[in-house]
Scaffold this active site. Sequence first.
Site: not given
Length: 289
Positions: A196, A203
């Site tokens: 992120c 992620d």
Amino acid sequence: MSQPASPPASPTSGSVSAEHSPLGKAVTYRDQYAPELLFPIPRQGKRDELGIAPGTLPFFGEDLWNAYELSWLDPRGKPVVALGELRVPAASPCLIESKSLKLYFNSFNQSRFASAAEVEAVVARDLSAAAGAPVSVSIQPLGAQPPRTLAYPQGVLLDGLEIEVDCYQPTPELLRTSPGTEVSETLYSHLLKSNCLVTGQPDWGMLVVRYRGAPIDREALLRYVISFRQHNEFHEQCVERVFMDVQRQCRPSELAVWARYTRRGGLDINPFRASGPIAPPDNTGEIRQ
């Protein structure tokens, strides 16, 4: 249901950044409809980094979102639960920050709506205002038994290649083509990981590259995918970076790039970018979604 005087405004300049969003901050969850919770972020700032001038997008595409934690009250106060499918055009001036979308959907929890169709219309209006372009929305109550398909891409999985890796920041110079006749193929990997932009949280996703052109060196492409492992950027921005790097380094005559990221906060994000007005793939879930 009471509604605000106007839907959320969409920023049009880079003055509104991810650092001003609810990401990484303690928030009070609201359960009454609150469209002002949506936080748009202008796309152009990151596109400037990629050498994409305003108004000259080198790709077509969309950001496909799936929402799994969507609920509201019917006119008698009984909860309804549903799945949501959202399609934000890549040409929209803004993306919508994911935590703000989660907070926005939570604000429906104690709000009454006449029907799923009303919820669909309200969400489409609010997201279109935030993104600055029409957003397609489909809301399907679970009582209607909407289907959900998981499958693997029809292509070549790269993850079994035996390679040495020592680069964990995006390095387009890794990409190269091999001598040979023009090919048309789909290559994919489950080894995509980025972080992120604001919180640094990981992620996880699957990246797919479909192209026509000189054969892309598969080991080089896998190293390149892995090179995102310590990179901080939003999902949509990562896919645009991959598209631009492959286009510039390998020069295919046709190119489509998409990723399916695992869900967080009841949402998964699946950006798609293509060199022409190619239909995006079906909304078929990655096995981790």
